[in-house]
Design an enzyme around this catalytic site. Structure first.
Site: not given
Ligand code: 5GP
Length: 112
Positions: A29, A85, A94, A98, A100
Site C-alpha cells: 500500500d 472496505n 478505490v 481489494h 487489505h
Molecule cells: P480502500 O480505501 O478503497 O479500502 O483502499 C484503497 C487503498 O489503496 C488505500 O489504502 C490507499 O492507500 C491505496 N492506494 C491508493 N492509490 C494507490 C496507489 O497508487 N498505489 C498503491 N500501492 N496503493 C494505493
C-alpha cells in the site's frame, strides 16, 4: 474509466508488487497503516464485494488464501488482519475489490 488498480495490473503505472499469479496481484500500500500493509487485488474487475456474483466464488476464495500465503511469506506468524472496505460508509476509496492485509504491530479493536 480505469481505476488506479486496473492501471497497476496493466503496468500502466508502477507499484511495489510482492506477489502475482493468474488471478490476482499483491502490492504494498502506498500509504501503509501498519508495518506490513499489502493489498491483494483480483485481476478481474469486481468493484466491491457487495457487487460480486456466485461465479466470483473462486476468485473471492483465492484472495483470502493468497492473503494467508502472503502473510506467511511476510513473517506475520504473530498474527495479521484482513479488511475489505465496501462502499462510502465502509471506507472504500478505490472501486476495484481489494483485500487489505495488515500486520507487524498490535492491532486494536474496534477499528476506526
Ligand atoms: P480502500 O480505501 O478503497 O479500502 O483502499 C484503497 C487503498 O489503496 C488505500 O489504502 C490507499 O492507500 C491505496 N492506494 C491508493 N492509490 C494507490 C496507489 O497508487 N498505489 C498503491 N500501492 N496503493 C494505493
Amino acid at each position: 474509466m480505469k481505476t488506479i488498480f486496473e492501471k497497476i495490473i496493466a503496468r500502466e503505472i508502477p507499484a511495489d508488487i510482492v506477489y502475482e499469479d493468474n488471478t490476482c496481484l499483491a502490492i504494498n500500500d502506498i500509504d501503509p497503516q501498519a508495518p506490513t500493509h499489502i493489498l491483494i487485488i483480483p485481476k478481474k474487475v469486481i468493484p466491491r464485494v457487495g457487487d460480486a456474483h456466485a461465479d466470483d466464488q473462486s476468485v473471492l476464495g483465492h484472495l483470502l488464501l493468497t492473503a494467508s500465503k502472503v502473510a506467511s511469506a511476510s513473517g506475520l506468524q504473530e498474527g495479521f488482519r484482513i479488511v475489505i472496505n465496501n462502499g462510502p460508509q465502509g471506507g472504500e476509496t478505490v472501486p476495484h475489490l481489494h483485500v487489505h492485509l495488515l500486520g507487524g504491530r498490535q492491532l486494536t479493536w474496534p477499528p476506526g
